[in-house]
Design an enzyme around this catalytic site. Structure first.
Site, mmCIF file in Angstrom:
data_model
loop_
_atom_site.group_PDB
_atom_site.id
_atom_site.type_symbol
_atom_site.label_atom_id
_atom_site.label_comp_id
_atom_site.label_asym_id
_atom_site.label_seq_id
_atom_site.Cartn_x
_atom_site.Cartn_y
_atom_site.Cartn_z
ATOM 1 N N THR A 119 0.812 -1.215 0.000
ATOM 2 C CA THR A 119 0.000 0.000 0.000
ATOM 3 C C THR A 119 0.846 1.265 0.000
ATOM 4 O O THR A 119 1.964 1.282 0.534
ATOM 5 C CB THR A 119 -0.900 0.005 1.267
ATOM 6 O OG1 THR A 119 -1.520 1.290 1.392
ATOM 7 C CG2 THR A 119 -0.100 -0.246 2.534
ATOM 8 N N TYR A 143 -1.300 0.118 10.063
ATOM 9 C CA TYR A 143 -1.634 -0.577 8.811
ATOM 10 C C TYR A 143 -0.444 -0.515 7.851
ATOM 11 O O TYR A 143 0.047 -1.549 7.375
ATOM 12 C CB TYR A 143 -2.891 0.048 8.191
ATOM 13 C CG TYR A 143 -3.134 -0.393 6.774
ATOM 14 C CD1 TYR A 143 -3.283 -1.738 6.467
ATOM 15 C CD2 TYR A 143 -3.205 0.543 5.740
ATOM 16 C CE1 TYR A 143 -3.486 -2.140 5.151
ATOM 17 C CE2 TYR A 143 -3.412 0.145 4.438
ATOM 18 C CZ TYR A 143 -3.551 -1.199 4.147
ATOM 19 O OH TYR A 143 -3.745 -1.583 2.852
#
Ligand code: UDP
Length: 329
Positions: A119, A143
């Site tokens: 990501t 995350y």
């Protein structure tokens, strides 16, 4: 020649299910490996399924032995920035320990091709920096940290065991299968476009804009939205890249265009021809002001050709799915 199988972790989730359709269309057999903690049984439409948890090594070993996949596509993960700020241990345990277990099981089974969904959240908040594959990673939430940790693992196991990986760093994935066979649906929903479509459809009272005081042209966060169908096309190219023996690479996957939250809202009004009730709220902890890809590597090196990643098309496909295709629960 018998058909090649690919183990797709998280294949019952949003991006994983679209990847399964793309794999099936490309002549592979996608084997879904999912614990259905957030995935949908109804999203498994394109191949067999093994229900299991990535922390359960015996079930994982069984799946590798049974299907003898030529590669793994690893989508299964927790992926919410806000939640990761409130409960980092959930992210470090679930994403990182599961990732290690999967890598070890793949190596033990002799499956040395690994496609990983990473990501742009691994970059953190880097004002004015063009984000590409060479940009250093300074995640600002758990995350992004957990995804970077798996990227690091893949590099280490390449050196030690010859594990070859294609790492894709996604920007904001949006839209749905143009045929509305699968789409984006989360419980609870946290993502901008599906929440907005809910508000437009009257399923929620309003959309809250998380922060209007960012250092961006209109004060709201800027993101680079990429169509899920284009994104999974890149995964099939990445898989073929590995199967051709071309070796480990990192690719950013974005459209290269930044849109503010307000611009997304305006486009949704245009596409649906309906109003969106808005509440101006506080910033969401962990959000970077701007995340836009400056990369052309996937296009130039992998031959990726995004076809549907303009905002109007993405919101249009998401809206069609929202109206006609949603999963029942
Ligand atoms: N966002 C918002 N209201 C919402 C959900 C999201 O303003 O109810 C904003 C969020 O702050 C971010 C952008 O929309 O700037 C995209 O958020 P999303 O959760 O969809 O994806 P993320 O960027 O976290 O991957």
């Amino acid at each position: 020649m018998s058909m090649q199988h690919v183990l797709v972790t998280g294949g019952a989730g949003y991006i994983g299910a679209h990847a399964c359709k793309a794999l099936r269309n490309a002549g592979f057999v996608p084997v879904v490996y999912d614990n259905f903690s957030t995935g949908w049984k109804q999203a498994v439409k394109f191949g067999p399924v093994e229900e299991g948890d990535l922390l359960d090594r015996a079930t994982l070993d069984h799946a590798f032995a049974k299907w003898r996949p030529v590669a793994v596509m690893h989508f299964a993960a927790l992926s919410l920035v806000g939640e990761s700020m409130k409960d980092p241990s959930k992210y470090w345990r679930t994403n990182v320990m599961a990732g290690l277990n999967l890598i070890e099981a793949a190596i033990a089974a002799g499956c040395l091709n690994f496609v990983f969904s990473s990501t742009c959240a691994t970059y953190g908040d880097q004002d004015g920096v063009v984000l590409d594959e060479a940009t250093p990673q300074f995640p600002i939430n758990a995350y992004g940290g957990s995804k970077r940790a798996i990227e690091d693992m893949l590099r280490d196991f390449r050196a030690s065991h010859g594990l070859q990986s294609v790492i894709f760093r996604y920007f904001n994935v949006a839209g749905a299968d143009p045929e509305a066979e699968v789409g984006e649906q989360h419980v609870p929903e946290t993502h901008l476009i599906p929440l907005m479509l809910d508000a437009i459809a009257g399923k929620r009272p309003a959309l809250t804009v998380f922060g209007s005081d960012y250092p961006t042209p209109d004060g709201t966060c800027v993101r680079d939205y990429v169509h899920v169908s284009d994104l999974v096309d890149a995964h099939v190219l990445g898989l073929k890249w590995l199967l051709d023996g071309k070796g480990s690479e990192v690719f950013c996957l974005g459209s290269g265009n930044g849109f503010s939250v307000r611009e997304v809202i305006a486009q949704s009004r245009a596409v649906t021809n309906r109003d969106v009730p808005i509440i101006e709220g506080a910033r969401r902890p962990g959000d970077a002001a701007k995340l836009v890809s400056g990369s052309v590597k996937a296009v130039e090196t992998l031959g990726w050709q995004p076809k549907r990643s303009d905002l109007r098309q993405m919101i249009g496909d998401a809206w069609r799915w929202h109206q006609t295709g949603s999963y029942d629960y």
